[in-house]
Design a protein around this motif. Structure first.
Motif, PDB file in Angstrom:
ATOM      1  N   ALA A 192       0.830  -1.212   0.000  1.00 28.78           N
ATOM      2  CA  ALA A 192       0.000   0.000   0.000  1.00 28.78           C
ATOM      3  C   ALA A 192       0.860   1.257   0.000  1.00 28.78           C
ATOM      4  O   ALA A 192       0.557   2.221  -0.714  1.00 28.78           O
ATOM      5  N   ASN A 215      -0.565   5.921  -7.061  1.00 34.15           N
ATOM      6  CA  ASN A 215      -1.748   5.111  -7.355  1.00 34.15           C
ATOM      7  C   ASN A 215      -2.653   5.085  -6.124  1.00 34.15           C
ATOM      8  O   ASN A 215      -2.634   4.136  -5.344  1.00 34.15           O
ATOM      9  N   MET A 249       2.300   1.732  -3.404  1.00 33.69           N
ATOM     10  CA  MET A 249       1.305   2.232  -4.357  1.00 33.69           C
ATOM     11  C   MET A 249       1.097   3.743  -4.208  1.00 33.69           C
ATOM     12  O   MET A 249       1.016   4.454  -5.205  1.00 33.69           O
ATOM     13  N   SER A 261      -5.912   4.799  -5.881  1.00 37.17           N
ATOM     14  CA  SER A 261      -6.953   3.771  -5.907  1.00 37.17           C
ATOM     15  C   SER A 261      -6.432   2.437  -5.369  1.00 37.17           C
ATOM     16  O   SER A 261      -7.074   1.794  -4.536  1.00 37.17           O
ATOM     17  N   ALA A 262      -5.262   2.013  -5.844  1.00 35.44           N
ATOM     18  CA  ALA A 262      -4.672   0.756  -5.363  1.00 35.44           C
ATOM     19  C   ALA A 262      -4.321   0.864  -3.880  1.00 35.44           C
ATOM     20  O   ALA A 262      -4.537  -0.087  -3.111  1.00 35.44           O
ATOM     21  N   HIS A 263      -3.802   2.023  -3.469  1.00 33.78           N
ATOM     22  CA  HIS A 263      -3.472   2.254  -2.063  1.00 33.78           C
ATOM     23  C   HIS A 263      -4.719   2.090  -1.192  1.00 33.78           C
ATOM     24  O   HIS A 263      -4.682   1.398  -0.170  1.00 33.78           O
ATOM     25  N   GLU A 264      -5.794   2.727  -1.603  1.00 37.76           N
ATOM     26  CA  GLU A 264      -7.049   2.659  -0.838  1.00 37.76           C
ATOM     27  C   GLU A 264      -7.532   1.213  -0.717  1.00 37.76           C
ATOM     28  O   GLU A 264      -7.917   0.764   0.370  1.00 37.76           O
ATOM     29  N   LYS A 265      -7.515   0.479  -1.810  1.00 40.26           N
ATOM     30  CA  LYS A 265      -7.966  -0.924  -1.787  1.00 40.26           C
ATOM     31  C   LYS A 265      -7.080  -1.765  -0.878  1.00 40.26           C
ATOM     32  O   LYS A 265      -7.575  -2.583  -0.095  1.00 40.26           O
ATOM     33  N   LEU A 266      -5.776  -1.580  -0.986  1.00 34.28           N
ATOM     34  CA  LEU A 266      -4.857  -2.343  -0.147  1.00 34.28           C
ATOM     35  C   LEU A 266      -5.026  -2.007   1.334  1.00 34.28           C
ATOM     36  O   LEU A 266      -4.944  -2.897   2.193  1.00 34.28           O
TER      37      LEU A 266
END
Length: 175
Positions: free
Chosen positions: A60, A68, A63, A70-75
């Motif tokens: 995260a 990134n 990312m 979006s990827a950080h938030e998801k992770l």
């Protein structure tokens, strides 16, 4: 203005959870469910979850450094979910099984106790830090989010990694 209201809305819950979770975990050492099969298979599973949490946290951060969001938030959502799974399994294990005592001696025992003590203290401290950091992001207050995340990340990572280390050190002594 709305962001501040969102933070105020969640602040009460952050502090309630930050007090209730450690008290509940401490209390579970006094409570055992009678006539139930001990869930002795759980420690390697929740230790693995701690390890996965550490990997996800590092990913995260990588990312967000790459831009990134979006990827950080998801992770980060995955890391929080993994931590919740860990907590549920940890509680389930300890209300069905007797605590295991560390059997090592000498310097190794002191190293284990140091790691365990710092792990426990920081696992309590990280609860409000994670929740506050997350709410700052939800509130779109990324300047404040980034500032507290610089404190939260290393503590959360330490807790996740030392959770694995504590398991590896005590696992030879499980009944």
């Amino acid at each position: 203005m709305e962001e501040t209201n969102l933070e105020q809305k969640y602040n009460k819950w952050i502090w309630i959870l930050s007090i209730v979770i450690p008290l509940a975990v401490a209390g579970l050492f006094l409570v055992k469910i009678p006539n139930v099969e001990p869930l002795t298979f759980l420690p390697p599973i929740y230790a693995t979850i701690n390890g996965l949490t550490a990997v996800v946290l590092v990913a995260a951060v990588m990312m967000i450094r790459k831009g990134n969001r979006s990827a950080h938030e998801k992770l980060m959502k995955v890391a929080i979910a993994l931590s919740c799974c860990f907590l549920l399994m940890y509680i389930a294990y300890h209300i069905t099984s007797e605590s295991t005592k560390f059997g090592g001696e000498g310097v190794v025992k002191y190293i284990y106790l140091f790691i365990l003590l710092t792990h426990i203290v920081l696992s309590i401290a990280v609860i409000p830090l994670v929740l506050i950091t997350y709410v700052k992001a939800l509130s779109l207050r990324f300047d404040k989010h980034k500032k507290i995340a610089k404190i939260t990340f290393p503590i959360w990572l330490y807790v996740a990694v030392t959770g694995v280390v504590v398991y590896l050190m005590i696992s030879p002594y499980y009944a």
